[in-house]
Scaffold this motif. Structure first.
Motif, PDB file in Angstrom:
ATOM      1  N   SER A 153     -10.134 -20.286  -9.993  1.00 30.41           N
ATOM      2  CA  SER A 153     -10.168 -19.028  -9.823  1.00 30.41           C
ATOM      3  C   SER A 153      -9.645 -18.176  -8.990  1.00 30.41           C
ATOM      4  N   MET A 154      -9.933 -18.703  -7.502  1.00 32.34           N
ATOM      5  CA  MET A 154      -9.461 -17.915  -6.500  1.00 32.34           C
ATOM      6  C   MET A 154      -7.924 -17.760  -6.565  1.00 32.34           C
ATOM      7  N   PHE A 155      -7.133 -18.833  -6.635  1.00 35.12           N
ATOM      8  CA  PHE A 155      -5.723 -18.755  -6.336  1.00 35.12           C
ATOM      9  C   PHE A 155      -5.121 -17.969  -7.734  1.00 35.12           C
ATOM     10  N   SER A 156      -5.832 -18.335  -9.007  1.00 37.41           N
ATOM     11  CA  SER A 156      -5.071 -17.772  -9.940  1.00 37.41           C
ATOM     12  C   SER A 156      -5.372 -16.194  -9.973  1.00 37.41           C
ATOM     13  N   ALA A 157      -6.720 -15.698  -9.206  1.00 31.02           N
ATOM     14  CA  ALA A 157      -6.727 -14.081  -8.818  1.00 31.02           C
ATOM     15  C   ALA A 157      -5.737 -13.782  -7.888  1.00 31.02           C
ATOM     16  N   HIS A 158      -5.242 -14.396  -7.062  1.00 33.74           N
ATOM     17  CA  HIS A 158      -4.353 -14.192  -6.162  1.00 33.74           C
ATOM     18  C   HIS A 158      -2.850 -14.008  -6.575  1.00 33.74           C
ATOM     19  N   VAL A 159      -2.434 -14.901  -7.569  1.00 31.62           N
ATOM     20  CA  VAL A 159      -1.247 -14.775  -8.343  1.00 31.62           C
ATOM     21  C   VAL A 159      -1.389 -13.497  -9.292  1.00 31.62           C
ATOM     22  N   TRP A 160      -2.397 -13.352  -9.907  1.00 28.67           N
ATOM     23  CA  TRP A 160      -2.599 -12.166 -10.710  1.00 28.67           C
ATOM     24  C   TRP A 160      -2.476 -10.850  -9.849  1.00 28.67           C
ATOM     25  N   ALA A 161      -3.014 -10.748  -8.705  1.00 25.21           N
ATOM     26  CA  ALA A 161      -2.695  -9.591  -7.623  1.00 25.21           C
ATOM     27  C   ALA A 161      -1.389  -9.439  -7.435  1.00 25.21           C
ATOM     28  N   MET A 162      -0.631 -10.750  -6.921  1.00 26.89           N
ATOM     29  CA  MET A 162       0.685 -10.697  -6.551  1.00 26.89           C
ATOM     30  C   MET A 162       1.513  -9.958  -7.737  1.00 26.89           C
ATOM     31  N   SER A 163       1.182 -10.363  -9.036  1.00 29.42           N
ATOM     32  CA  SER A 163       1.919 -10.100 -10.200  1.00 29.42           C
ATOM     33  C   SER A 163       1.738  -8.726 -10.390  1.00 29.42           C
ATOM     34  N   HIS A 164       0.553  -8.273 -10.060  1.00 29.42           N
ATOM     35  CA  HIS A 164       0.295  -6.782 -10.462  1.00 29.42           C
ATOM     36  C   HIS A 164       0.819  -5.878  -9.394  1.00 29.42           C
ATOM     37  N   GLY A 165       0.942  -6.412  -7.938  1.00 30.88           N
ATOM     38  CA  GLY A 165       1.487  -5.651  -6.997  1.00 30.88           C
ATOM     39  C   GLY A 165       3.223  -5.429  -7.363  1.00 30.88           C
ATOM     40  N   VAL A 166       3.705  -6.654  -7.860  1.00 30.37           N
ATOM     41  CA  VAL A 166       5.066  -6.672  -7.901  1.00 30.37           C
ATOM     42  C   VAL A 166       5.451  -5.521  -9.104  1.00 30.37           C
ATOM     43  N   VAL A 167       4.637  -5.727 -10.085  1.00 31.23           N
ATOM     44  CA  VAL A 167       4.812  -4.684 -11.264  1.00 31.23           C
ATOM     45  C   VAL A 167       4.771  -3.209 -10.794  1.00 31.23           C
ATOM     46  N   GLU A 168       3.765  -2.978  -9.996  1.00 32.35           N
ATOM     47  CA  GLU A 168       3.547  -1.493  -9.533  1.00 32.35           C
ATOM     48  C   GLU A 168       4.677  -1.040  -8.654  1.00 32.35           C
ATOM     49  N   LEU A 169       4.975  -2.068  -7.759  1.00 32.27           N
ATOM     50  CA  LEU A 169       5.941  -1.316  -6.676  1.00 32.27           C
ATOM     51  C   LEU A 169       7.474  -1.510  -7.220  1.00 32.27           C
ATOM     52  N   PHE A 170       7.601  -2.589  -8.186  1.00 32.27           N
ATOM     53  CA  PHE A 170       9.135  -2.776  -8.275  1.00 32.27           C
ATOM     54  C   PHE A 170       9.612  -2.986  -9.749  1.00 32.27           C
ATOM     55  N   ALA A 171       8.706  -2.985 -10.743  1.00 31.25           N
ATOM     56  CA  ALA A 171       8.904  -3.434 -11.936  1.00 31.25           C
ATOM     57  C   ALA A 171       8.833  -2.042 -13.085  1.00 31.25           C
ATOM     58  N   ARG A 172       8.435  -1.025 -12.604  1.00 21.97           N
ATOM     59  CA  ARG A 172       8.182   0.138 -13.368  1.00 21.97           C
ATOM     60  C   ARG A 172       8.811   1.320 -13.010  1.00 21.97           C
ATOM     61  N   ASN A 173      10.100   1.056 -12.130  1.00 20.77           N
ATOM     62  CA  ASN A 173      10.778   2.166 -11.767  1.00 20.77           C
ATOM     63  C   ASN A 173       9.783   3.328 -10.876  1.00 20.77           C
ATOM     64  N   SER A 174       9.254   2.784  -9.991  1.00 24.80           N
ATOM     65  CA  SER A 174       8.357   3.949  -9.332  1.00 24.80           C
ATOM     66  C   SER A 174       9.245   4.343  -8.168  1.00 24.80           C
ATOM     67  N   PRO A 175       9.209   5.751  -8.051  1.00 25.48           N
ATOM     68  CA  PRO A 175      10.184   6.428  -7.291  1.00 25.48           C
ATOM     69  C   PRO A 175      10.140   6.095  -5.893  1.00 25.48           C
ATOM     70  N   GLY A 176      11.177   5.748  -5.207  1.00 20.21           N
ATOM     71  CA  GLY A 176      11.285   5.560  -3.969  1.00 20.21           C
ATOM     72  C   GLY A 176      10.889   4.134  -3.471  1.00 20.21           C
ATOM     73  N   THR A 177      10.853   3.241  -4.463  1.00 25.73           N
ATOM     74  CA  THR A 177      10.312   1.840  -4.154  1.00 25.73           C
ATOM     75  C   THR A 177      11.314   0.892  -4.996  1.00 25.73           C
ATOM     76  N   GLN A 178      12.568   1.416  -5.005  1.00 19.71           N
ATOM     77  CA  GLN A 178      13.616   0.136  -5.359  1.00 19.71           C
ATOM     78  C   GLN A 178      13.825  -0.852  -4.848  1.00 19.71           C
ATOM     79  N   SER A 179      13.692  -2.243  -5.202  1.00 19.75           N
ATOM     80  CA  SER A 179      13.754  -3.314  -4.646  1.00 19.75           C
ATOM     81  C   SER A 179      15.247  -3.903  -4.690  1.00 19.75           C
ATOM     82  N   PRO A 180      15.595  -4.511  -3.346  1.00 17.83           N
ATOM     83  CA  PRO A 180      16.950  -5.176  -3.314  1.00 17.83           C
ATOM     84  C   PRO A 180      16.967  -6.338  -4.227  1.00 17.83           C
ATOM     85  N   PHE A 181      15.838  -6.919  -4.725  1.00 17.94           N
ATOM     86  CA  PHE A 181      15.967  -8.114  -5.626  1.00 17.94           C
ATOM     87  C   PHE A 181      15.211  -7.667  -6.983  1.00 17.94           C
TER      88      PHE A 181
END
Length: 205
Positions: A153-181
């Motif tokens: 439950s701990m490391f699945s929660a960590h991966v869930w949080a990592m996935s959420h962070g990638v979505v919020e920062l780089f997968a939803r076209n947030s202004p000013g957060t375009q990723s080079p990858f």
């Protein structure tokens, strides 16, 4: 579609679909029930035959989102079998795919402020989706002795949080957060580094 186009039983869903479009356009707090009613082609009073307020309407959108999300997670998990690692990584990619394909549901689920305990049905749908990732995590750690095994439950929660962070920062076209990858690549490499750090996969995997 006008009021005359609706029949018994589908007005509720029409209101949910109207709310999902408004959530995408204006955010979860940027629209009124009257706007949802207008978008669905009914009077504002008709909304209250199905929902007690805007939060109740958003909660139903979130519940439906978790149902879809859980099904996608399960499909991803199954597609990775019999490899525990492939199944686990596939659930992470499914998170990104869901956020891209169902933005209204995603916002209702994770950005609206509506609690997953708003209703028993919403809570159950949320638990099911989380349970798929926890099951994949538990299978991935089976080779580690129980006394050294991190809680799934701990490391699945960590991966869930990592996935959420990638979505919020780089997968939803947030202004000013375009990723080079690509977002998928960022998540996959991040999961790999994390799992190696926990000893869940070998360094040369």
């Amino acid at each position: 579609m006008g009021k005359q186009g609706y029949h018994h039983g589908n007005l509720r869903q029409a209101l949910v679909e109207a709310a999902l479009l408004l959530i995408e356009e204006k955010g979860p707090t940027g629209f009124t029930l009257s706007e949802a009613a207008k978008r669905a082609g009914v009077t504002p009073a008709a909304v209250y035959r199905h929902f007690s307020g805007r939060e109740d309407l958003i909660a139903e959108a979130a519940r439906q989102g978790y149902e879809i999300f859980g099904d996608l997670m399960q499909y991803a998990y199954d597609s990775g079998q019999p490899s525990a690692l492939a199944a686990f990584e596939a659930t992470g990619r499914a998170y990104l795919a869901f956020a891209r394909r169902y933005p209204g549901h995603y916002i209702a689920m994770f950005e609206s402020g509506v609690s997953v305990n708003h209703s028993p049905e919403l809570a159950a749908a949320s638990r099911h989706a989380r349970g798929v990732l926890e099951k994949a995590a538990a299978e991935l750690s089976q080779h580690i002795p129980p006394e050294k095994r991190p809680p799934a439950s701990m490391f699945s929660a960590h991966v869930w949080a990592m996935s959420h962070g990638v979505v919020e920062l780089f997968a939803r076209n947030s202004p000013g957060t375009q990723s080079p990858f690509p977002a998928d690549e960022l998540l996959e490499t991040g999961i790999g580094i994390y799992l190696r750090g926990l000893g869940l996969i070998p360094p040369d995997a």
